[in-house]
Motif scaffolding. Structure first.
Motif, PDB file in Angstrom:
ATOM      1  N   THR A 102      21.669  58.326 -20.000  1.00 40.82           N
ATOM      2  CA  THR A 102      20.462  58.690 -18.837  1.00 40.82           C
ATOM      3  C   THR A 102      19.594  59.062 -20.575  1.00 40.82           C
ATOM      4  N   LYS A 103      20.440  58.814 -21.495  1.00 43.87           N
ATOM      5  CA  LYS A 103      19.767  59.138 -22.892  1.00 43.87           C
ATOM      6  C   LYS A 103      19.671  57.776 -23.650  1.00 43.87           C
ATOM      7  N   PRO A 104      18.741  57.358 -24.624  1.00 45.57           N
ATOM      8  CA  PRO A 104      18.537  56.246 -24.499  1.00 45.57           C
ATOM      9  C   PRO A 104      19.886  55.415 -25.859  1.00 45.57           C
ATOM     10  N   TRP A 124      27.310  50.823  -9.048  1.00 46.71           N
ATOM     11  CA  TRP A 124      27.434  51.076  -8.257  1.00 46.71           C
ATOM     12  C   TRP A 124      28.181  52.988  -7.904  1.00 46.71           C
ATOM     13  N   GLU A 125      27.090  53.267  -6.834  1.00 47.23           N
ATOM     14  CA  GLU A 125      27.506  54.746  -6.289  1.00 47.23           C
ATOM     15  C   GLU A 125      27.331  55.163  -7.785  1.00 47.23           C
ATOM     16  N   VAL A 126      26.380  55.263  -8.793  1.00 47.17           N
ATOM     17  CA  VAL A 126      26.093  56.231  -9.866  1.00 47.17           C
ATOM     18  C   VAL A 126      24.673  56.660  -9.610  1.00 47.17           C
ATOM     19  N   LEU A 127      23.386  55.847  -9.166  1.00 51.11           N
ATOM     20  CA  LEU A 127      22.104  56.613  -9.631  1.00 51.11           C
ATOM     21  C   LEU A 127      22.017  58.154  -7.911  1.00 51.11           C
ATOM     22  N   GLU A 128      23.368  58.286  -7.554  1.00 54.89           N
ATOM     23  CA  GLU A 128      23.223  60.138  -6.701  1.00 54.89           C
ATOM     24  C   GLU A 128      23.587  60.950  -8.019  1.00 54.89           C
ATOM     25  N   HIS A 129      24.424  60.001  -9.120  1.00 57.05           N
ATOM     26  CA  HIS A 129      24.870  61.706  -9.777  1.00 57.05           C
ATOM     27  C   HIS A 129      24.378  61.884 -10.654  1.00 57.05           C
ATOM     28  N   ILE A 130      22.651  61.170 -10.748  1.00 55.56           N
ATOM     29  CA  ILE A 130      21.602  61.559 -11.842  1.00 55.56           C
ATOM     30  C   ILE A 130      20.677  62.102 -11.424  1.00 55.56           C
ATOM     31  N   GLU A 132      17.414  63.768 -11.140  1.00 53.28           N
ATOM     32  CA  GLU A 132      15.880  62.854 -10.523  1.00 53.28           C
ATOM     33  C   GLU A 132      15.164  63.183 -11.903  1.00 53.28           C
ATOM     34  N   SER A 133      14.822  64.396 -13.054  1.00 58.31           N
ATOM     35  CA  SER A 133      14.448  64.064 -13.823  1.00 58.31           C
ATOM     36  C   SER A 133      15.062  63.391 -15.193  1.00 58.31           C
ATOM     37  N   ASP A 134      16.089  62.567 -14.796  1.00 62.95           N
ATOM     38  CA  ASP A 134      17.153  61.869 -15.590  1.00 62.95           C
ATOM     39  C   ASP A 134      16.681  60.413 -15.425  1.00 62.95           C
ATOM     40  N   LEU A 135      16.657  60.044 -14.064  1.00 60.41           N
ATOM     41  CA  LEU A 135      15.638  58.676 -13.433  1.00 60.41           C
ATOM     42  C   LEU A 135      15.192  56.881 -14.835  1.00 60.41           C
ATOM     43  N   PRO A 136      13.949  58.782 -15.215  1.00 63.37           N
ATOM     44  CA  PRO A 136      12.867  57.738 -15.721  1.00 63.37           C
ATOM     45  C   PRO A 136      13.689  56.990 -17.473  1.00 63.37           C
ATOM     46  N   GLN A 137      14.235  57.925 -17.847  1.00 65.24           N
ATOM     47  CA  GLN A 137      15.160  56.877 -18.912  1.00 65.24           C
ATOM     48  C   GLN A 137      16.275  56.234 -18.538  1.00 65.24           C
ATOM     49  N   LEU A 138      17.160  56.488 -17.002  1.00 62.15           N
ATOM     50  CA  LEU A 138      18.410  55.333 -16.901  1.00 62.15           C
ATOM     51  C   LEU A 138      17.493  54.306 -16.846  1.00 62.15           C
TER      52      LEU A 138
END
Length: 258
Positions: A102-104, A124-130, A132-138
């Motif tokens: 979630t960081k550069p 695989w089953e990672v996105l839901e662990h992040i 919402e505010s960190d999703l744009p960087q991911l």
């Protein structure tokens, strides 16, 4: 060929998955069927096929693609598997790295200034662990390492998950929310590709993750590899492989629980 990871955040210290290791110390998922499908999908691509797996856990999927001849790299937020030399971390450590996704970060070849670009990025089953505010960087990290027309394929759980009081799933949303959020971040949904994969991925309902759904995304739909129509024989084979009867038969004959 030496792969170099540049990051100021070598471990996702604030992630619940690092604070309370769960999947990261258990999972080592693989799928020969999915590997065959993506290899066929990218068969006309020139040069070496390449994979980046974000949230690689034990590194099994990376090792499987590497053994098939892909240039495959895995990233994991927790350092549990690295420290314990679990699973594939003891075998291909030069292709497995830890960092906070979630960081550069930048993956490149030693001595090169440009990012490595991958044909396929999976998660695989990672996105839901992040959060919402960190999703744009991911999503930006994905775009920075995805070839033009490459695919980003992810499985997502729509369920809450708590382990010993720790909330592991930080963003629990339905599929349409994820599709909309990905589009807002420059990744386009390819729903027709779901028919081609026909339920076979590295993780999902067929592979011990009930109720999860899949996203197939790209940065450029016009350049994405075109899925071939699958025959009725392959549809039947897809239905049979990893079904409950198939698993029971395999267990009965050879004692294979994976």
């Amino acid at each position: 060929m030496t792969i170099v990871l540049k990051t100021n955040y070598p471990v996702a210290l604030q992630s619940p998955d690092h604070i309370k290791p769960w999947g990261t110390k258990r999972d080592n998922s693989k799928s020969p069927r999915f590997l065959r499908k993506v290899s066929r999908l990218f068969s006309e691509e020139k040069g070496e096929l390449s994979l980046l797996d974000i949230g690689c856990s034990g590194g099994g999927w990376v090792k499987q693609a590497h053994d098939k001849g892909w240039m495959a790299v895995g990233l994991e937020g927790s350092d549990y598997s690295k420290r314990t030399r679990r699973a594939e971390w003891a075998i291909i450590p030069e292709y497995l790295f830890t960092c906070d996704v979630t960081k550069p970060f930048q993956l490149s070849l030693e001595g090169a200034a440009d990012n490595l670009k991958f044909s396929l990025i999976t998660s695989w089953e990672v996105l839901e662990h992040i959060t919402e505010s960190d999703l744009p960087q991911l999503f930006l990290n994905v775009k920075n390492h995805l070839k033009n027309g490459g695919l980003f394929i992810a499985s997502v759980s729509p369920n809450e998950e708590y382990i010993d009081g720790v909330r592991l799933h930080q963003t629990v949303k339905p599929a349409q929310w994820w599709i909309k959020t990905a589009r807002e971040n420059g990744l386009y949904n390819l729903p027709d590709y779901l028919k081609y994969f026909n339920g076979h991925y590295v993780r999902g309902p067929k592979y011990g993750a009930p109720q999860t759904f899949h996203l197939v995304l790209t940065n450029d739909p016009a350049l994405a590899p075109k899925p071939r129509q699958i025959s009725w024989k392959n549809k039947l084979l897809d239905f049979w492989l990893e079904s409950k009867p198939h698993r029971l038969l395999r267990l009965f004959i050879i004692g294979d629980r994976e």
